[in-house]
Motif scaffolding. Structure first.
Motif, PDB file in Angstrom:
ATOM      1  N   ASP A 400     -33.222  18.231 -29.066  1.00 22.34           N
ATOM      2  CA  ASP A 400     -32.347  17.224 -28.450  1.00 22.34           C
ATOM      3  C   ASP A 400     -31.419  17.920 -27.451  1.00 22.34           C
ATOM      4  OD1 ASP A 400     -31.323  14.694 -28.041  1.00 22.34           O
ATOM      5  OD2 ASP A 400     -30.055  14.691 -29.822  1.00 22.34           O
ATOM      6  N   ALA A 401     -32.029  18.718 -26.573  1.00 26.00           N
ATOM      7  CA  ALA A 401     -31.331  19.753 -25.809  1.00 26.00           C
ATOM      8  C   ALA A 401     -30.204  19.257 -24.922  1.00 26.00           C
ATOM      9  CB  ALA A 401     -32.340  20.528 -24.960  1.00 26.00           C
ATOM     10  N   ASP A 402     -30.279  18.024 -24.460  1.00 28.86           N
ATOM     11  CA  ASP A 402     -29.273  17.540 -23.510  1.00 28.86           C
ATOM     12  C   ASP A 402     -28.031  16.962 -24.183  1.00 28.86           C
ATOM     13  OD1 ASP A 402     -30.938  18.240 -21.414  1.00 28.86           O
ATOM     14  OD2 ASP A 402     -31.920  16.280 -21.363  1.00 28.86           O
ATOM     15  N   THR A 403     -28.006  16.971 -25.526  1.00 28.87           N
ATOM     16  CA  THR A 403     -26.906  16.356 -26.261  1.00 28.87           C
ATOM     17  C   THR A 403     -26.068  17.415 -26.954  1.00 28.87           C
ATOM     18  OG1 THR A 403     -28.336  14.453 -26.696  1.00 28.87           O
ATOM     19  CG2 THR A 403     -26.311  14.616 -27.990  1.00 28.87           C
ATOM     20  N   ILE A 404     -24.755  17.262 -26.894  1.00 27.04           N
ATOM     21  CA  ILE A 404     -23.826  18.095 -27.657  1.00 27.04           C
ATOM     22  C   ILE A 404     -22.920  17.161 -28.453  1.00 27.04           C
ATOM     23  CG2 ILE A 404     -21.967  19.797 -27.579  1.00 27.04           C
ATOM     24  CD1 ILE A 404     -23.093  20.830 -24.966  1.00 27.04           C
ATOM     25  N   GLY A 405     -23.036  17.210 -29.785  1.00 24.62           N
ATOM     26  CA  GLY A 405     -22.204  16.346 -30.625  1.00 24.62           C
ATOM     27  C   GLY A 405     -23.025  15.336 -31.380  1.00 24.62           C
ATOM     28  N   ILE A 416     -24.805  21.053 -34.251  1.00 21.33           N
ATOM     29  CA  ILE A 416     -24.635  22.504 -34.382  1.00 21.33           C
ATOM     30  C   ILE A 416     -24.085  23.070 -33.078  1.00 21.33           C
ATOM     31  CG2 ILE A 416     -25.836  24.705 -34.730  1.00 21.33           C
ATOM     32  CD1 ILE A 416     -27.835  23.218 -36.502  1.00 21.33           C
ATOM     33  N   ARG A 417     -24.619  22.606 -31.965  1.00 17.53           N
ATOM     34  CA  ARG A 417     -24.114  23.084 -30.667  1.00 17.53           C
ATOM     35  C   ARG A 417     -22.649  22.699 -30.474  1.00 17.53           C
ATOM     36  NH1 ARG A 417     -29.421  21.640 -29.241  1.00 17.53           N
ATOM     37  NH2 ARG A 417     -28.815  19.569 -28.508  1.00 17.53           N
ATOM     38  N   ALA A 418     -22.272  21.504 -30.904  1.00 17.93           N
ATOM     39  CA  ALA A 418     -20.871  21.086 -30.774  1.00 17.93           C
ATOM     40  C   ALA A 418     -19.961  21.995 -31.587  1.00 17.93           C
ATOM     41  CB  ALA A 418     -20.721  19.635 -31.224  1.00 17.93           C
ATOM     42  N   MET A 419     -20.392  22.349 -32.802  1.00 16.90           N
ATOM     43  CA  MET A 419     -19.586  23.222 -33.643  1.00 16.90           C
ATOM     44  C   MET A 419     -19.372  24.579 -32.984  1.00 16.90           C
ATOM     45  SD  MET A 419     -20.328  24.612 -37.530  1.00 16.90           S
ATOM     46  CE  MET A 419     -21.277  26.064 -37.056  1.00 16.90           C
ATOM     47  N   TYR A 420     -20.430  25.136 -32.402  1.00 19.15           N
ATOM     48  CA  TYR A 420     -20.293  26.455 -31.794  1.00 19.15           C
ATOM     49  C   TYR A 420     -19.556  26.408 -30.456  1.00 19.15           C
ATOM     50  CZ  TYR A 420     -22.676  28.972 -35.412  1.00 19.15           C
ATOM     51  OH  TYR A 420     -22.979  29.556 -36.624  1.00 19.15           O
ATOM     52  N   LYS A 421     -19.571  25.303 -29.793  1.00 20.78           N
ATOM     53  CA  LYS A 421     -18.737  25.160 -28.590  1.00 20.78           C
ATOM     54  C   LYS A 421     -17.263  25.300 -28.982  1.00 20.78           C
ATOM     55  CE  LYS A 421     -17.976  22.034 -24.651  1.00 20.78           C
ATOM     56  NZ  LYS A 421     -16.531  21.853 -24.764  1.00 20.78           N
ATOM     57  N   TYR A 422     -16.878  24.595 -30.050  1.00 24.02           N
ATOM     58  CA  TYR A 422     -15.506  24.691 -30.544  1.00 24.02           C
ATOM     59  C   TYR A 422     -15.215  26.092 -31.089  1.00 24.02           C
ATOM     60  CZ  TYR A 422     -11.555  24.062 -33.710  1.00 24.02           C
ATOM     61  OH  TYR A 422     -10.365  24.205 -34.371  1.00 24.02           O
ATOM     62  N   TYR A 423     -16.134  26.633 -31.861  1.00 24.90           N
ATOM     63  CA  TYR A 423     -15.983  27.967 -32.455  1.00 24.90           C
ATOM     64  C   TYR A 423     -15.717  29.018 -31.377  1.00 24.90           C
ATOM     65  CZ  TYR A 423     -17.631  32.325 -34.697  1.00 24.90           C
ATOM     66  OH  TYR A 423     -17.771  33.622 -35.145  1.00 24.90           O
ATOM     67  N   ARG A 424     -16.450  28.959 -30.301  1.00 20.08           N
ATOM     68  CA  ARG A 424     -16.281  29.948 -29.209  1.00 20.08           C
ATOM     69  C   ARG A 424     -14.900  29.831 -28.574  1.00 20.08           C
ATOM     70  NH1 ARG A 424     -21.293  29.411 -25.320  1.00 20.08           N
ATOM     71  NH2 ARG A 424     -19.885  30.672 -24.067  1.00 20.08           N
ATOM     72  N   GLU A 425     -14.407  28.609 -28.447  1.00 20.97           N
ATOM     73  CA  GLU A 425     -13.074  28.424 -27.870  1.00 20.97           C
ATOM     74  C   GLU A 425     -12.000  29.049 -28.756  1.00 20.97           C
ATOM     75  OE1 GLU A 425     -12.833  24.215 -27.495  1.00 20.97           O
ATOM     76  OE2 GLU A 425     -14.228  24.106 -25.805  1.00 20.97           O
ATOM     77  N   VAL A 426     -12.103  28.820 -30.071  1.00 22.08           N
ATOM     78  CA  VAL A 426     -11.121  29.351 -31.011  1.00 22.08           C
ATOM     79  C   VAL A 426     -11.191  30.868 -31.050  1.00 22.08           C
ATOM     80  CG1 VAL A 426     -10.424  29.434 -33.436  1.00 22.08           C
ATOM     81  CG2 VAL A 426     -11.074  27.258 -32.400  1.00 22.08           C
ATOM     82  N   MET A 427     -12.403  31.405 -31.067  1.00 21.25           N
ATOM     83  CA  MET A 427     -12.600  32.850 -31.201  1.00 21.25           C
ATOM     84  C   MET A 427     -12.431  33.599 -29.879  1.00 21.25           C
ATOM     85  SD  MET A 427     -13.335  33.731 -34.399  1.00 21.25           S
ATOM     86  CE  MET A 427     -14.411  35.170 -34.357  1.00 21.25           C
TER      87      MET A 427
END
Length: 429
Positions: A400-405, A416-427
């Motif tokens: 579902d490559a074009d979707t985040i969230g 999963i992609r949405a979680m890591y987008k947030y994770y990268r911002e925090v880290m």
């Protein structure tokens, strides 16, 4: 209820200093680098920036500490804490580390006490974590002892901020984290209150197991409906989560850190799966039958379209509502390659005997050896062994490559992609 409590400040170095050697592959969320799961340096920063950062961490249910003096051992990240109900009824959370020499003073999983006494040198603390007694504080025969300017109030236990919502207790090191209801987001809060209505809870029991995998993999697992339609024979044969059923994978709209996986079971006991879909699911076995069909009887008791939901609340809390079995899971990181899962199963105080027996019967779905939990445990171990030992550097998350969230499809890795987008911002990666 929000109880503001003092948290001793902690000086952190720059995020870029610690993680300067780590870069996401091509800055692309369709790949996850192996070092996210295996690096001790990354893990250490997660404990600082996530668990001791601007987050609310689940620590207990109020039903576990109903009376004055009741306490429970818990964790925030990998840091041991004590959750205690004081004489005035307040709930307090403080580190399980004596202010003197650092010993874990609370050794029982739960109990009732008038004070906490460190076994090493018998320093004693109140139920709010304040230092109240130091043996030989003034020495003996005017020799030894503490300096004259030593003040008990300067040497209490490290306290965390505490908030509760409908019987669930959360703690935070941060005085900047938003109020809990805002932290959860409107949609997660709505589903949270389906299970936690404010009715008194009845604790039914506990499980505890170690999983040889990184703590983030458990979040991924519950944001991954793709595997649920393939790995779990029990889910697909008995129609609890099947590709084609009414289902959803939701990620909170603000950050993408929290999620809800939901599915609506049909009225049929066994799944009605079309032949083409069956060909894609090796886990579907026509011959599986229940000897006791009460096991999957569903009593509709909530105002929800879903018979199954799994709420993942960042960073350490999972709410499971699987038919009529209710439970929570607490993620306890244990180094890059290990985590502890603490399961708490519960019902409601007003459950009649029939519903109580029904919840206990269906509880066999869950836990380390449950009909569903067992397969996840093995799969996550296989993944950790693969990323830890192989020469390949990245995992692929392109479904579902074009979707985040949030995604309307179960064949998706968008959450999963949405979680890591947030994770990268925090880290800061």
């Amino acid at each position: 209820m929000y109880q503001s409590q003092t948290v001793i400040g902690q000086t952190l170095g720059s995020k870029d200093d610690a993680l300067e050697n780590y870069a996401w592959p091509d800055n692309d969320l369709h790949y996850i680098p192996d070092w996210v799961y295996t690096s001790q340096e990354v893990y250490d920063r997660e404990m600082e920036l996530i668990f001791r950062g601007d987050t609310w961490n689940f620590v207990a249910l109020e039903a576990e500490i109903p009376n004055h003096g009741d306490y429970k051992r818990s964790y925030v990240g990998d840091t041991p804490v004590v959750v205690s109900r004081a004489e005035d009824g307040s709930i307090n959370v403080f580190e399980n580390r004596c202010a003197h020499r650092g010993a874990e003073f609370c050794r029982e999983s739960k109990g009732n006490a008038k004070e906490f006494v460190c076994p090493y040198h018998q320093w004693s603390y109140t139920l709010k974590g304040d230092l109240q007694g130091v043996p030989f504080k003034r020495g003996v025969n005017k020799q030894g002892g503490m300096p004259r300017d030593f003040r008990n109030e300067d040497h209490g236990l490290r306290k965390l901020h505490v908030t509760t919502l409908n019987g669930v207790v959360f703690a935070s090191y941060s005085d900047k984290v938003e109020p809990l209801e805002e932290y959860l987001s409107p949609e997660i809060l709505e589903d949270f209150k389906v299970t936690f209505t404010g009715k008194p809870l009845k604790i039914l029991g506990y499980y505890r197991n170690e999983l040889p995998c990184n703590w983030k993999m458990y979040h991924e697992n519950l944001k991954d409906p793709y595997h649920a339609t393939l790995l779990h024979s029990f889910l697909v044969v008995f129609g609890l989560l099947v590709a084609g059923n009414k289902s959803m994978m939701f990620a909170d709209k603000v950050h993408g850190r929290h999620g809800i996986m939901g599915s609506a079971k049909s009225d049929d006991l066994y799944a009605d799966v079309n032949p083409e879909t069956k060909k894609e699911m090796r886990s579907f076995h026509e011959g599986l039958k229940l000897q006791d069909e009460r096991f999957l009887h569903f009593v509709k008791e909530f105002d929800s379209p879903w018979s199954v939901t799994m709420d993942t609340i960042w960073p350490n809390f999972i709410i499971q509502r699987e038919m009529n079995t209710l439970g929570i899971r607490q993620i306890i990181p244990n180094g890059p390659n290990s985590m502890i899962m603490q399961w708490t199963m519960f019902g409601y105080e007003d459950d009649d005997e029939e519903m109580l027996r029904h919840r206990l019967r269906q509880g066999n779905l869950m836990g380390p050896s449950g009909f569903l939990g067992l397969e996840d445990n093995e799969a996550l171990r296989f993944v950790q062994e693969g990323v830890r030992r192989s020469s390949t550097e990245n995992s692929v998350v392109k479904l579902d490559a074009d979707t985040i969230g949030t995604s309307e499809s179960l064949i998706s890795e968008a959450a999963i992609r949405a979680m890591y987008k947030y994770y990268r911002e925090v880290m800061g990666i």
